[in-house]
Motif scaffolding. Structure first.
Motif, short mmCIF file in Angstrom:
data_model
loop_
_atom_site.label_atom_id
_atom_site.label_comp_id
_atom_site.label_asym_id
_atom_site.label_seq_id
_atom_site.Cartn_x
_atom_site.Cartn_y
_atom_site.Cartn_z
N ASN A 1 0.64 -1.11 0.20
CA ASN A 1 0.10 0.12 -0.09
C ASN A 1 0.86 1.35 0.05
N HIS A 2 2.01 1.27 0.95
CA HIS A 2 2.80 2.51 0.79
C HIS A 2 3.75 2.49 -0.50
N LYS A 3 3.98 1.51 -1.28
CA LYS A 3 4.71 1.42 -2.26
C LYS A 3 3.72 2.02 -3.80
N VAL A 4 2.54 1.41 -3.66
CA VAL A 4 1.84 1.59 -4.86
C VAL A 4 0.75 2.42 -4.88
N ARG A 5 0.29 2.89 -3.75
CA ARG A 5 -0.85 3.82 -3.37
C ARG A 5 -2.17 3.11 -3.98
N ILE A 6 -2.27 1.87 -3.52
CA ILE A 6 -3.60 1.26 -3.97
C ILE A 6 -3.78 0.71 -2.52
N PRO A 7 -5.22 0.81 -2.28
CA PRO A 7 -5.93 0.61 -0.94
C PRO A 7 -5.67 -1.08 -0.55
#
Length: 260
Positions: free
Chosen positions: A31-37
């Motif tokens: 989540n922190h790397k790809v900004r997907i929930p």
């Protein structure tokens, strides 16, 4: 730059995160790397698991890419570029860090310049500063005379096709004398864990690469080899790197390229 859909982006990020730390990757970290929930990531975890490209070692752990996923990743990521190697200290450090075996040798680029006959007993193939001596045979002489101007790699391919065993053996001996660098033989043994590892110590292994990248059956499952054109300390050469599919070949090669 290649664009990725969410599923491919998540898989690529899992692979590269795992290569960086060799630890299972969880949804919160992604989540922190790809900004997907994280909830969406978990849905894609299920899809990727069903496709057999990621797996979970323990119920409470994150995911890791499977061997098949790594094979596909390396086929996509490793482009065929010439490698310039000038710093042996750096090379040794990287091979140790990423646990990769290296074999660098010359010979493929040698050009057959001329052929001589000696006392009707021997045929001498002149490659400039190198030569190959064969027993005289009229049919062999006629065949070899047609090869003047070809490089050693092309001659080796032709010799293999017609099963010219004596020539193949002499080519192997010549290349063996032109090994410029070999390191991490213990990693070569880990790939096979039997006497088969010896084939990785010889330039003959390069003959069995029909492209830059090889997996099984040439290597045991879970391992791979990479063959690249190289300039090694100013000499034209071939470089073979071998190790686990989970070794970070990409980072190692990028550091070498940046140093050059």
């Amino acid at each position: 730059m290649k664009s990725y859909d969410k599923k491919d982006l998540i898989l690529k990020t899992i692979i590269e995160t795992y290569l960086n730390g060799n630890n299972p990757v969880g949804s919160n970290e992604l989540n922190h790397k790809v900004r997907i929930p994280a909830s969406t990531i978990r849905v894609y975890f299920k899809k990727l698991s069903d496709e057999g490209v990621i797996t979970q070692l323990h119920i409470s752990s994150g995911r890791i890419p499977t061997i098949n996923a790594m094979k596909y990743y390396w086929q996509e990521q490793l482009c065929e570029e010439e490698l310039i190697i000038n710093d042996l200290t750096l090379l040794k450090f990287l091979l140790d860090k990423f646990e990769i075996y290296a074999l660098i040798y010359g010979g493929d680029e040698l050009i057959l310049q001329d052929i001589d006959m000696v006392n009707n007993k021997f045929i001498v193939l002149d490659f400039g500063q190198n030569e190959i001596v064969l027993k005289f045979n009229q049919d062999s002489l006629i065949f070899l005379q047609r090869l003047i101007g070809l490089d050693l790699k092309s001659i080796e391919n032709l010799a293999f096709r017609i099963e010219f065993k004596e020539l193949l053996e002499k080519i192997a001996m010549l290349k063996q004398s032109m090994i410029y660098y070999r390191y991490n033989e213990s990693k070569a043994y880990q790939i096979y864990q039997n006497d088969e590892f010896a084939k990785l110590l010889s330039p003959k292994i390069g003959f069995y690469f029909d492209g830059k990248l090889q997996f099984e059956p040439l290597f045991e499952e879970g391992f791979m080899g990479l063959k690249l054109k190289s300039t090694f300390l100013g000499k034209e050469a071939k470089a073979i790197f071998a190790g686990s599919v989970y070794s970070d070949f990409k980072t190692m090669l990028n550091i070498i390229k940046e140093a050059a």
